[in-house]
Design an enzyme around this catalytic site. Sequence first.
Site, PDB file in Angstrom:
ATOM      1  N   LYS A   1       0.959  -1.179  -0.023  1.00 43.72           N
ATOM      2  CA  LYS A   1      -0.065  -0.037  -0.005  1.00 43.72           C
ATOM      3  C   LYS A   1       0.809   1.184   0.028  1.00 43.72           C
ATOM      4  O   LYS A   1       2.065   1.112   0.265  1.00 43.72           O
ATOM      5  CB  LYS A   1      -0.831  -0.026   1.332  1.00 43.72           C
ATOM      6  CG  LYS A   1      -0.207   0.016   2.547  1.00 43.72           C
ATOM      7  CD  LYS A   1      -0.953  -0.325   3.708  1.00 43.72           C
ATOM      8  CE  LYS A   1      -0.314  -0.303   5.008  1.00 43.72           C
ATOM      9  NZ  LYS A   1      -0.872  -0.993   6.239  1.00 43.72           N
TER      10      LYS A   1
ATOM     11  N   TYR B   1      16.119  30.190   5.480  1.00 43.23           N
ATOM     12  CA  TYR B   1      14.704  31.019   6.070  1.00 43.23           C
ATOM     13  C   TYR B   1      14.710  31.122   7.523  1.00 43.23           C
ATOM     14  O   TYR B   1      15.211  30.149   8.098  1.00 43.23           O
ATOM     15  CB  TYR B   1      13.706  30.121   5.791  1.00 43.23           C
ATOM     16  CG  TYR B   1      13.127  30.078   4.166  1.00 43.23           C
ATOM     17  CD1 TYR B   1      12.685  31.433   3.712  1.00 43.23           C
ATOM     18  CD2 TYR B   1      13.191  29.043   3.383  1.00 43.23           C
ATOM     19  CE1 TYR B   1      12.425  31.448   2.204  1.00 43.23           C
ATOM     20  CE2 TYR B   1      12.736  29.341   2.037  1.00 43.23           C
ATOM     21  CZ  TYR B   1      12.497  30.355   1.502  1.00 43.23           C
ATOM     22  OH  TYR B   1      11.972  30.581   0.144  1.00 43.23           O
TER      23      TYR B   1
HETATM   24  C1  LIG Z   1      -0.129  -1.811   6.856  1.00 45.45           C
HETATM   25  C2  LIG Z   1      -0.360  -3.138   7.475  1.00 45.45           C
HETATM   26  C3  LIG Z   1       0.352  -4.194   7.546  1.00 45.45           C
HETATM   27  C4  LIG Z   1       1.761  -4.076   7.423  1.00 45.45           C
HETATM   28  O1  LIG Z   1       2.590  -3.317   8.453  1.00 45.45           O
HETATM   29  P1  LIG Z   1       4.014  -3.170   8.791  1.00 45.45           P
HETATM   30  O2  LIG Z   1       4.077  -2.671  10.301  1.00 45.45           O
HETATM   31  O3  LIG Z   1       4.534  -2.296   7.806  1.00 45.45           O
HETATM   32  O4  LIG Z   1       4.629  -4.470   8.521  1.00 45.45           O
HETATM   33  C5  LIG Z   1       0.138  -5.373   7.889  1.00 45.45           C
HETATM   34  N1  LIG Z   1      -1.555  -5.311   8.008  1.00 45.45           N
HETATM   35  C6  LIG Z   1      -2.374  -4.404   8.044  1.00 45.45           C
HETATM   36  C7  LIG Z   1      -3.841  -4.550   7.994  1.00 45.45           C
HETATM   37  C8  LIG Z   1      -1.805  -3.135   7.500  1.00 45.45           C
HETATM   38  O5  LIG Z   1      -2.762  -2.317   7.101  1.00 45.45           O
END
Ligand SMILES: *Cc1c(COP(=O)(O)O)cnc(C)c1O
Length: 358
Positions: free
Chosen positions: A35, A255
């Site tokens: 994702k 800045y």
């Molecule tokens: C993002 C996510 C993961 C992965 O988590 P990590 O900490 O990056 O390994 C696993 N399960 C779900 C439901 C998630 O939303």
Amino acid sequence: MTRLIRARIDSAALRANLQAIRARAPRSRVMAVVKANAYGHGLVPAALALADADAFAVARLEEAVALREAGLKRRIVLLEGVLDATQLAQAAALELDLVVHQLEQIELLEQFRGARPFPLWLKVDTGMNRLGFRPQDFRAAWERLRNLKPAPQQLRVLTHLACADDADGGYTAEQLARLRPLVAGLEVELSIANSAAILAQPSTHAAWVRPGLALYGVSPFAAQRGAQLGLRPAMTLESTVIALREVAPGERAGYGGVWRAQRPSRLAIVAAGYGDGLPRSIPDGAPVLIGGRRAPLAGHVSMDMIAVDITDLPPVTVGDRVELWGAHLPVEELAAAAGTIAYELLCAVSQRVPIELV
Ligand SMILES: *Cc1c(COP(=O)(O)O)cnc(C)c1O
């Protein structure tokens, strides 16, 4: 075209991290979480490098569309499930696995008249309080899904851990204790573990693990870096020195004039700013690597540039390569300096930064 800034993605590191995860959870299948543009690594390139994973997980339908358009044939799990009948029809066309986390989704499935039954992942909320059926509603949801016509291809159960990175594991134990009676006696594949749980809590491994961060070679624990866990950082965010300047004691830079020369100083101006995803919360003095040596950030991050105090470095020239984080400067370290987590820095790498798969 000369690229000033780029995110170099090491596909061998991605594959090695997948292997390292398999070695940690040898009896589990791996659902690679890609994702948020594969945590900034580029959704399609990262997924192709990780093509050996048993499945992929995305948060949004558009992400699944991109993966299918790129030719990815593997199982893709839509972690947030669908919102309405239009999305459900799209998910069917894409042959996705659906997470079912609320009643409305069961109703959509009951009304759906597609030929192909979905593989489903019933999500139970064991203490995260974000998505999922409450434990007391689990059985009823399970029965309704089992009775869908056509029956689901597979019905699996998933939960998500809120505190898997806590050293004491107390809250994880509570979550597991809520899950156990729900699935006792059911012939069902479970998925519980994110990266932190894969690395630290073997009792959570179950049939499917769901690594995200660890695949990218980054540690989910505050006290450790990816390398200490046998992982290789997959992203190196690198840029270029575009100008040099000498400043006299007392002169300010950037800045707000935050940085002030205490001695005759040399500054390197580097093409990297918050427009590229470098947060402005990275503080004055945070490390930047130039020619393989650490030098302190001078003043605030601006939109397209940073200044780096190279007074103590051997000569630097315009065009020199700069590492902002990656193979030689852990992103975990920058995240800690900026008061955030590595997840956020990786995901923030912006659209204008080209991804180079190596
Ligand atoms: C993002 C996510 C993961 C992965 O988590 P990590 O900490 O990056 O390994 C696993 N399960 C779900 C439901 C998630 O939303």
